[in-house]
Design an enzyme around this catalytic site. Sequence first.
Site, PDB file in Angstrom:
ATOM      1  N   HIS A   1       9.449 -25.719 -12.854  1.00 36.32           N
ATOM      2  CA  HIS A   1       9.669 -24.477 -12.117  1.00 36.32           C
ATOM      3  C   HIS A   1       8.804 -23.332 -12.629  1.00 36.32           C
ATOM      4  O   HIS A   1       8.376 -22.478 -11.855  1.00 36.32           O
ATOM      5  CB  HIS A   1      11.136 -24.064 -12.208  1.00 36.32           C
ATOM      6  CG  HIS A   1      12.072 -25.033 -11.577  1.00 36.32           C
ATOM      7  ND1 HIS A   1      12.426 -24.973 -10.254  1.00 36.32           N
ATOM      8  CD2 HIS A   1      12.729 -26.112 -12.090  1.00 36.32           C
ATOM      9  CE1 HIS A   1      13.261 -25.958  -9.970  1.00 36.32           C
ATOM     10  NE2 HIS A   1      13.459 -26.665 -11.065  1.00 36.32           N
TER      11      HIS A   1
ATOM     12  N   ALA B   1      22.606 -25.193 -11.143  1.00 38.84           N
ATOM     13  CA  ALA B   1      22.064 -23.828 -11.169  1.00 38.84           C
ATOM     14  C   ALA B   1      21.527 -23.381  -9.812  1.00 38.84           C
ATOM     15  O   ALA B   1      20.929 -22.311  -9.711  1.00 38.84           O
ATOM     16  CB  ALA B   1      20.965 -23.732 -12.221  1.00 38.84           C
ATOM     17  N   GLN B   2      21.728 -24.186  -8.765  1.00 39.18           N
ATOM     18  CA  GLN B   2      21.287 -23.794  -7.431  1.00 39.18           C
ATOM     19  C   GLN B   2      22.309 -22.825  -6.829  1.00 39.18           C
ATOM     20  O   GLN B   2      23.485 -23.173  -6.700  1.00 39.18           O
ATOM     21  CB  GLN B   2      21.149 -25.032  -6.528  1.00 39.18           C
ATOM     22  CG  GLN B   2      20.255 -26.125  -7.080  1.00 39.18           C
ATOM     23  CD  GLN B   2      18.788 -25.765  -7.085  1.00 39.18           C
ATOM     24  OE1 GLN B   2      18.311 -25.031  -6.223  1.00 39.18           O
ATOM     25  NE2 GLN B   2      18.056 -26.277  -8.059  1.00 39.18           N
TER      26      GLN B   2
ATOM     27  N   HIS C   1      16.163 -35.695 -11.768  1.00 37.71           N
ATOM     28  CA  HIS C   1      16.771 -35.581 -13.102  1.00 37.71           C
ATOM     29  C   HIS C   1      18.052 -36.429 -13.238  1.00 37.71           C
ATOM     30  O   HIS C   1      19.155 -35.932 -13.180  1.00 37.71           O
ATOM     31  CB  HIS C   1      16.988 -34.130 -13.533  1.00 37.71           C
ATOM     32  CG  HIS C   1      17.559 -33.183 -12.523  1.00 37.71           C
ATOM     33  ND1 HIS C   1      18.713 -33.414 -11.813  1.00 37.71           N
ATOM     34  CD2 HIS C   1      17.120 -31.950 -12.142  1.00 37.71           C
ATOM     35  CE1 HIS C   1      18.970 -32.389 -11.030  1.00 37.71           C
ATOM     36  NE2 HIS C   1      18.008 -31.487 -11.209  1.00 37.71           N
TER      37      HIS C   1
ATOM     38  N   GLN D   1      23.755 -33.439 -12.255  1.00 35.08           N
ATOM     39  CA  GLN D   1      24.106 -32.961 -10.920  1.00 35.08           C
ATOM     40  C   GLN D   1      23.950 -34.048  -9.858  1.00 35.08           C
ATOM     41  O   GLN D   1      23.342 -33.847  -8.811  1.00 35.08           O
ATOM     42  CB  GLN D   1      23.305 -31.708 -10.570  1.00 35.08           C
ATOM     43  CG  GLN D   1      23.602 -30.516 -11.462  1.00 35.08           C
ATOM     44  CD  GLN D   1      25.093 -30.179 -11.534  1.00 35.08           C
ATOM     45  OE1 GLN D   1      25.819 -30.355 -10.559  1.00 35.08           O
ATOM     46  NE2 GLN D   1      25.542 -29.706 -12.694  1.00 35.08           N
TER      47      GLN D   1
ATOM     48  N   ASP E   1      11.315 -30.175 -16.012  1.00 27.78           N
ATOM     49  CA  ASP E   1      12.250 -29.286 -15.304  1.00 27.78           C
ATOM     50  C   ASP E   1      12.284 -27.922 -15.997  1.00 27.78           C
ATOM     51  O   ASP E   1      13.317 -27.262 -16.065  1.00 27.78           O
ATOM     52  CB  ASP E   1      13.651 -29.896 -15.246  1.00 27.78           C
ATOM     53  CG  ASP E   1      14.570 -29.194 -14.244  1.00 27.78           C
ATOM     54  OD1 ASP E   1      14.061 -28.413 -13.418  1.00 27.78           O
ATOM     55  OD2 ASP E   1      15.794 -29.409 -14.308  1.00 27.78           O
TER      56      ASP E   1
ATOM     57  N   LEU F   1      23.715 -26.046 -17.106  1.00 22.62           N
ATOM     58  CA  LEU F   1      22.319 -26.107 -17.510  1.00 22.62           C
ATOM     59  C   LEU F   1      21.443 -25.494 -16.426  1.00 22.62           C
ATOM     60  O   LEU F   1      21.701 -25.668 -15.231  1.00 22.62           O
ATOM     61  CB  LEU F   1      21.903 -27.557 -17.758  1.00 22.62           C
ATOM     62  CG  LEU F   1      22.395 -28.179 -19.070  1.00 22.62           C
ATOM     63  CD1 LEU F   1      22.218 -29.692 -19.057  1.00 22.62           C
ATOM     64  CD2 LEU F   1      21.645 -27.579 -20.250  1.00 22.62           C
ATOM     65  N   ALA F   2      20.420 -24.785 -16.837  1.00 27.39           N
ATOM     66  CA  ALA F   2      19.537 -24.083 -15.897  1.00 27.39           C
ATOM     67  C   ALA F   2      18.088 -24.424 -16.204  1.00 27.39           C
ATOM     68  O   ALA F   2      17.297 -23.578 -16.617  1.00 27.39           O
ATOM     69  CB  ALA F   2      19.776 -22.583 -15.967  1.00 27.39           C
ATOM     70  N   GLY F   3      17.739 -25.691 -16.019  1.00 31.99           N
ATOM     71  CA  GLY F   3      16.398 -26.123 -16.354  1.00 31.99           C
ATOM     72  C   GLY F   3      16.252 -26.332 -17.852  1.00 31.99           C
ATOM     73  O   GLY F   3      17.235 -26.467 -18.583  1.00 31.99           O
TER      74      GLY F   3
END
Length: 387
Positions: A64, A143-144, A219, A223, A277, A310-312
């Site tokens: 990202h 985290a979306q 990943h 998720q 990621d 988790l956010a990346g």
Amino acid sequence: MFFLSLIIRNITVVNASGRDEQMDVWMKDGKIAQIAQHIHAQGVDQLEGSGKFLLPGFIDMHIHGSAQMDTMDASDEGLHIHGPITIKEGTTSFLATTMTQSFDWFDRAQRQCGNNFSPKSDEAEVLGLHIEGPFVSKQRAGAQPLDYIVQPDMEVIKKWQALSGQKIKQITLAPEEPNGMAAVQSLSESGVIVSIGHSDATFEQMQEAVQLGASQGTHLYNQMRPFHHRDPGVVGGVLLVDAIKAELIVDFIHMHEGAVEMAYRLKGADGIILITDAMRAKGMPYGEYDLGGQLVHVTESGAHLSNGSLAGSILTMDQAVRNMRQITNCTLEELVKMSSYNAAQQLKLTNKGQLTEGYDADAVIVDEHLLLHQTIKAGRIRVQTNN
């Protein structure tokens, strides 16, 4: 050091298919011109490679951002900030990856990315776009941002493809959502990689999506509907279906070492694609950062939203390669498959992922500990480390 023509002497050349020791590699005009023993050429810069290994440059299919930049920033300089950071970790090519946001924001990002695909001399190459979100499951959002998650819509995707200049190469979606299976089929038929992720699909829905053309899992473990002995879920589908390549974030945070080992044993190196990621905090100090309008706390324990999701990551590709070797004791040839060759095959690239005459001269030089010494892009040494 920047070379138009370069010979690397006495190095072990490693490909997915095997290795050749004590070879000379001549890189000329951005391509691999010759691989042989004792190449004779005059007026060519030379680099001694004794005791080291030449691997294809890493290809990161899921990243990202880094260095305070995110694909969704839709800024003129964005990708040109990102490129110099990724090349320092051996990544010579990547897919700029989006996340769930408003359609207006997406429109700007597609348009801006489409206008900024030509790398500068010290940058990794942007191969295209990986659309992660907004066509995912709210049950597996991670985290979306929930407010912008929508059902798969081919008309919207066609618009984004046009705005980006046909640069969309991969889309992560949840096939169980309304219109999901139709989108899988349509995208696959158009040549876009469909990766199942942020999905609550059953094992049977997963199998249906694969039959319609899905070929990757985003990943793995994270998720997606987990494995259960009465419903193997998305995790079971990714692990068991040979037609699916599994993305792995091997940072000791996104998954347990045992889960990495299990994926390696079940999928083999042929079925794994190492990714980072990574988000904008990569290459930056610990602290607070933005991800799609959300506050992310970055510490030694990783990147997390305030709710703990988790956010990346802040993982680098060279570290992912070393971690994979540490956990599985895999061979260098297998690492080539997982860090470049498989990605190139998925993207149907006929000029990357191998060190072969006529291919792009994108490579990394590592030692026996897999520490990075040089990154070579288009036949020029772009990065020289102190390792």
